[in-house]
Structure formats: structure tokens, C-alpha cells
Design an enzyme around this catalytic site. Structure first.
Site, PDB file in Angstrom:
ATOM      1  N   HIS A 137      20.073  10.241  30.275  1.00 39.56           N
ATOM      2  CA  HIS A 137      19.347  10.111  29.021  1.00 39.56           C
ATOM      3  C   HIS A 137      19.910   8.995  28.143  1.00 39.56           C
ATOM      4  O   HIS A 137      21.097   8.692  28.192  1.00 39.56           O
ATOM      5  CB  HIS A 137      19.405  11.430  28.234  1.00 39.56           C
ATOM      6  CG  HIS A 137      19.148  12.634  29.074  1.00 39.56           C
ATOM      7  ND1 HIS A 137      18.038  12.738  29.878  1.00 39.56           N
ATOM      8  CD2 HIS A 137      19.854  13.783  29.245  1.00 39.56           C
ATOM      9  CE1 HIS A 137      18.077  13.902  30.503  1.00 39.56           C
ATOM     10  NE2 HIS A 137      19.158  14.545  30.149  1.00 39.56           N
ATOM     11  N   TYR A 170      15.032   9.137  31.739  1.00 37.72           N
ATOM     12  CA  TYR A 170      14.005  10.046  31.250  1.00 37.72           C
ATOM     13  C   TYR A 170      14.555  10.742  30.000  1.00 37.72           C
ATOM     14  O   TYR A 170      15.766  10.746  29.769  1.00 37.72           O
ATOM     15  CB  TYR A 170      13.599  11.075  32.317  1.00 37.72           C
ATOM     16  CG  TYR A 170      14.738  11.882  32.889  1.00 37.72           C
ATOM     17  CD1 TYR A 170      15.167  13.072  32.285  1.00 37.72           C
ATOM     18  CD2 TYR A 170      15.387  11.468  34.056  1.00 37.72           C
ATOM     19  CE1 TYR A 170      16.200  13.811  32.817  1.00 37.72           C
ATOM     20  CE2 TYR A 170      16.422  12.197  34.595  1.00 37.72           C
ATOM     21  CZ  TYR A 170      16.833  13.369  33.976  1.00 37.72           C
ATOM     22  OH  TYR A 170      17.854  14.104  34.494  1.00 37.72           O
TER      23      TYR A 170
END
Length: 309
Positions: free
Chosen positions: A285, A238
Site C-alpha cells: 500500500h 492497491y
């Protein structure tokens, strides 16, 4: 056909061509000297930027698609929730925080300059503080402090971007913007202003915070998914809070300046307010892809990227 009629037709065609040219080449949509979104096409930017996605959620925009809800639910892992739980929580949330559209005032008469301030150690001794404070909006991420660092990072904060595990107290004039990664984050936001009973997320969290309730907003799961899929092409599990704040600024501002992103000139990853462990990773990430996208935005003159070095 009379000469007068011929003249009117030619003049009309000329004006029409001039209008088409001015609206398709480089007339800015704001009064800034440079606006990141212009009438002329940049195919790379157009591929990523979609103005229909608004960063902040209202009760209406919280009715996300099944696909979006499943994407957002996947982020929750241990805290997975169903649609009914989500709907009840959102309804309760908008009983206590403002339920109104914000920053939909874009137009040719506006010039909103925004500074997004990250926490990188490359801010040390930068003396960017005065430039940052000149901006209309100053968006700071997570716990990045200003006190004692004003010369390099400025003292002005209009928006503090958080999630529960990074929450801090803010003054009465600062907008608190939360990026929710799980249902518990929305429950926490309700709790800190009501019962103070939620004390743990992925790690212990503050059970209460100081903030102006009338200035509290929440990012939309639809916007978060859009950033992950359209901007990051699904790199990482994400998007980071920092990168989502960059894209948020592109949506609500006319001119965007970035400070405090990336490593310093020696390749060190630390914070301007303290050292980060040497084995620092970007976790879930796609850190490298995010940083390269920021550099591409700078290269294409869509943002101003300040790195001191």
C-alpha cells in the site's frame, strides 16, 4: 406592462437567484450540522469523489468492464483467474448472499453519522469510546477487538470490514463487508457458509466463521479500482482495507469520523491491542500517500480526524 406584472417578474427573478445561490453555495444535502458533500464546489474533493461509484457489489454491478477486470486480476498474482471463472463464482455467491442495493437512501432528510475505527496504538488511553458509540454506523477494520478496550474504542460494531486472512466471527446484528483481492476470496466466502473446504489463501484462513448470512456484503472491484486510481493516483500496488473503508464511509454516510489511523505522537506504529514489529511497513500500500490524503480530507472539513494527541 402593468405594475403587477413587473412585480411578479422581479419576484420570480429574485427567487430564482436565491434558489441558485442556495443550491450552489452551502445548503447541505442532509440534516447534519455539517455534511461532507455540499452543493458548493471544492475542486480538490470534486477531483477525487465520484458519487457514481457505489462501494458494494450486486449481481448487476459485478459485470465490470474489461479494464476493471484486468486491473483486479493483476492483484491476484498466483491466484489469477479468467472472466468465466469470475462470472461463475459471482453467480454462485449471489445465490447465498443478499443481492440488493444498500445505502442508496441519501437525501436532505438524512443525517447518518459514521465512525471508522482503525487499529492504531494512538487509541490507547484516548477515551474515545463513548463518542464512537454515539454514531449510527461504526465500521471496524479487520480483527480490531472491543472487549477490554471499550473505554478507548467503544463497544458498538455495525460493520466489520475484512478480507479472508483477517476474518473473525461477528454477532448476528453486524454487517460483514469483504474486500475481495482475488477470486479465491470470493470462493472462500462461499465456502465458509457452505462446504468449509477453502482453508488457505495467501496464508491459512478460517474455514468457517460465525456471521449473519443476510448481512454479508462484498465490495465491488470497480470501487476498489476507483479508490486506487482516483483517490490514491495509483500510489501503491492497491489500496489498504483501511483507506478503502474511509472512502466507503464518504459514499454511504453524511458525517464521517475517523479514529485509530496513523502513528502515535512519538511516531510509533503499533496496534492498540498489541505491539507491531518495529520494522512495520505498509506492504503493497501507498501508506504515506493514504495518510496524507486523510489529513487533507480533515483539513478541508470533509471528515473529523481524531488522533488523541
Amino acid at each position: 406592462m402593468s405594475r403587477k406584472t413587473e412585480f411578479i417578474i422581479v419576484l420570480s427573478i429574485s427567487c430564482g437567484l436565491l434558489y441558485m445561490e442556495s443550491n450552489s453555495i452551502n445548503i447541505p444535502q442532509c440534516t447534519c450540522g455539517h455534511c461532507h458533500v455540499k452543493k458548493h464546489k471544492d475542486s480538490w474533493f470534486s477531483k477525487h469523489f465520484n458519487a457514481s461509484y457505489h462501494p458494494l457489489m450486486t449481481s448487476n454491478s459485478s459485470n465490470v468492464s474489461t479494464e476493471t477486470f484486468q486491473w483486479w486480476k493483476r492483484l491476484q498474482r498466483r491466484h489469477a483467474s479468467g472472466w468465466n471463472e469470475y462470472r461463475k463464482t459471482v453467480d454462485k455467491l449471489f445465490e447465498i448472499i443478499p443481492n440488493k442495493e444498500l445505502y442508496r437512501d441519501e437525501g436532505p432528510d438524512r443525517c447518518r453519522v459514521c465512525s471508522v475505527v482503525g487499529n492504531s496504538g494512538n487509541l490507547k488511553n484516548s477515551r474515545y469510546g463513548p463518542l464512537i458509540d454515539l454514531s449510527d454506523f461504526v465500521l471496524r477494520i479487520n480483527r480490531g477487538p472491543t472487549e477490554g478496550f471499550e473505554r478507548d474504542v467503544g463497544s458498538k460494531t455495525t460493520h466489520r470490514i475484512i478480507y479472508p486472512e483477517s476474518a473473525i466471527d461477528v454477532d448476528n446484528s453486524t454487517h460483514l463487508v469483504m474486500f475481495p483481492f482475488k477470486l479465491l476470496d470470493l470462493e472462500w466466502l462461499i465456502s465458509v457458509f457452505t462446504t468449509h473446504t477453502v482453508k488457505r489463501g495467501n496464508t491459512p484462513v478460517k474455514s468457517t466463521i460465525k456471521a449473519n448470512l443476510s448481512l454479508v456484503t462484498v465490495a465491488s472491484p470497480s470501487f476498489m479500482k476507483y479508490v486506487h486510481e482516483q483517490w490514491l493516483e495509483k500510489h501503491g500496488f492497491y489500496p489498504s482495507t483501511g483507506f478503502m473503508t474511509v472512502v466507503m464511509a464518504l459514499h454511504i454516510c453524511d458525517k464521517v469520523r475517523l479514529f485509530g489511523f496513523g502513528a502515535d505522537k512519538h511516531g510509533n506504529w503499533d496496534h492498540y491491542f498489541g505491539k507491531t514489529p518495529p520494522l512495520y511497513k505498509t506492504g503493497q500500500h501507498g501508506g504515506t500517500f493514504e495518510y496524507n490524503t486523510i489529513k487533507e480530507l480533515h483539513k478541508r472539513n470533509k471528515i473529523e480526524f481524531y488522533r488523541r494527541w
